[in-house]
Enzyme design. Structure first.
Site, mmCIF file in Angstrom:
data_model
loop_
_atom_site.group_PDB
_atom_site.id
_atom_site.type_symbol
_atom_site.label_atom_id
_atom_site.label_comp_id
_atom_site.label_asym_id
_atom_site.label_seq_id
_atom_site.Cartn_x
_atom_site.Cartn_y
_atom_site.Cartn_z
ATOM 1 C CE1 TYR A 23 72.590 63.579 40.273
ATOM 2 C CE2 TYR A 23 70.199 63.348 40.419
ATOM 3 C CZ TYR A 23 71.460 63.181 40.966
ATOM 4 O OH TYR A 23 71.597 62.613 42.211
ATOM 5 C CE1 TYR A 151 71.796 58.571 44.121
ATOM 6 C CE2 TYR A 151 69.671 57.639 44.741
ATOM 7 C CZ TYR A 151 70.461 58.732 44.475
ATOM 8 O OH TYR A 151 69.934 60.002 44.581
ATOM 9 C CG ASP A 252 68.262 52.714 50.801
ATOM 10 O OD1 ASP A 252 67.033 52.896 50.726
ATOM 11 O OD2 ASP A 252 69.085 53.457 50.228
ATOM 12 C CE LYS A 281 63.266 56.308 44.903
ATOM 13 N NZ LYS A 281 63.211 57.596 44.223
#
Length: 444
Positions: A23, A151, A252, A281
């Site tokens: 980003y 997200y 999620d 993660k």
């Protein structure tokens, strides 16, 4: 003085000219900091400065860095079998990590797809849902429903279920599949579900259920979308609506799984089960990329009954033995360790030490749940400016949008955590109440 060893010399000029960081712009570069080593909860920069890590490297390094158990497992696996294709081949590391995932998640989740990353785990989950309904002779169920402010990753299917208005992927237009969005949960964590949330869910399901294959949601905590915690009763109502209208539920847990919210999985706060579950993660302790998508027997059978007859996904590095060995070691540390006590202690300390920030005029709200602490500012912050201030204070805290947050390793000491919380409050106090214009910076 910078470290002199050639192996630790950071070529910042090359980095700035040639390497794209997440980003960022290649014409308006933001400062980067060269890390040469990491141990425990500390990062050592090429300048010799040591920073306490408050982000667990994007929420993944829950055991800290260079943990001897995970390092030893990876070294042993590296010397034996670092990679082999997973098509037509299996191996012990994949079996061992899958055994642990099946055992530690809810009973309904019996099938494991070992993916490359969190975004791919979400892609797999969405494809599973679509193929399932093909196998159940309901091919019209092709759309995904989700809540705003969510997200789920950066690949195209994952982008389609990220926040459609203020999220990171609004510039891709019609190339992103148009999905169905419900207002984000408004009932705070720990409170009974309010009527507006109930009405929004009931209306969405009554209106769209014939077209909807699945609902996907981050349980309890919306991470990169808003860093906010919502009521477990919302998940219970969502599960009930999915059952009533024959819609699959995808949870999620890539950011929340493996203890982050105070439960091993955030869905445990609501005592529900997913049809499909995404994890990542912290799965490997942050040592190497690996994620997984788990599903029920019913979902697996439906996929197998679809016209293709097989599940249509198979990455080159699926089930990588080195990553599976790291994940097995990481999960064993969780299962055999005292993560619950560690997370509870972090939560207590965060609540105590961040409370005073609530009185600052620049601060909108302070939120804490498990090993997550958030100071939400009134205005968007200047990420580059605040990043530099935190480094000068000897900590690694990476704010984004309006949020200054901590998700530290579970192994952090009380003294290290205090240094992080003091830095947060110090920097929050220094922020001008006047809104600033800053480059967009992602969830990290």
């Amino acid at each position: 003085m910078a470290l002199s060893d050639a192996n630790t010399t950071i070529d910042y000029a090359f980095d700035q000219q040639h390497i794209w960081h997440p980003y960022t712009s290649m014409t308006q570069s933001l400062p980067v900091y060269g890390v040469v080593s990491a141990q425990g909860c500390e990062l050592t920069l090429d300048s010799g400065k040591v920073l306490i890590d408050g982000t667990s490297s994007w929420w993944s390094c829950v055991h800290g860095y260079s943990h001897p158990t995970i390092v030893a497992a990876m070294q042993q696996q590296l010397s034996q079998l670092s990679h082999v294709m997973f098509g037509g081949i299996t191996h012990l590391p994949a079996i061992e990590v899958s055994k642990r995932l099946v055992a530690m998640t809810s009973p309904q989740l019996t099938k494991v797809f070992l993916a490359d990353s969190g975004s791919i785990a979400v892609e797999v989950a969405l494809k599973m849902a679509l193929q399932y309904w093909q196998g159940r002779n309901k091919p019209a169920k092709q759309r995904i429903m989700t809540v705003k402010s969510g997200y789920h990753g950066d690949t195209f299917a994952a982008m389609s279920v990220c926040d459609p208005d203020g999220g990171m992927h609004t510039m891709f237009g019609n190339n992103v599949t148009q999905q169905i969005f419900i207002p984000s949960p408004s009932t705070p964590f720990g409170e009974p579900l309010n009527q507006s949330d109930i009405a929004a869910l009931e209306l969405a399901f009554a209106t769209h259920h014939q077209d909807v294959a699945a609902v996907i949601i981050e349980p309890i905590m919306q991470g990169a979308g808003a860093m906010r915690f919502y009521s477990a009763a919302y998940l219970q109502k969502l599960r009930q609506q999915c059952d009533e209208y024959q819609v699959l539920l995808i949870l999620d847990e890539i950011a929340t799984g493996f203890g982050r919210t105070g439960k091993c999985f955030a869905y445990e706060h609501a005592n529900i089960e997913a049809d499909i579950l995404c994890v990542g993660k912290a799965l490997t302790g942050g040592y190497i990329s690996l994620a997984a998508t788990l599903c029920s027997d019913e979902v697996a059978n439906g996929i197998s009954d679809s016209p293709a007859g097989v599940f249509m996904h198979g990455p080159t590095f699926m089930g990588n033995p080195l990553a599976c060995a790291a994940a097995t070691a990481s999960l064993d540390l969780l299962l055999q360790g005292d993560w619950q006590q560690q997370v509870n202690a972090i939560e207590t300390q965060l609540k105590q030490e961040l409370a005073s920030a609530s009185n600052l005029p620049q601060v909108r709200e302070v939120r804490v749940l498990g090993a997550v602490g958030v100071i939400e500012m009134v205005n968007t912050v200047n990420t580059a400016q605040l990043q530099q201030a935190f480094v000068e204070l000897g900590v690694w805290i990476r704010p984004f949008n309006k949020y200054i947050y901590l998700m530290p390793p579970y192994t952090i000491s009380a003294e290290q955590l205090t240094k992080l919380t003091l830095a947060m409050i110090t920097v929050a106090k220094s922020i001008d109440a006047t809104p600033v214009t800053t480059q967009f910076i992602s969830h990290g």
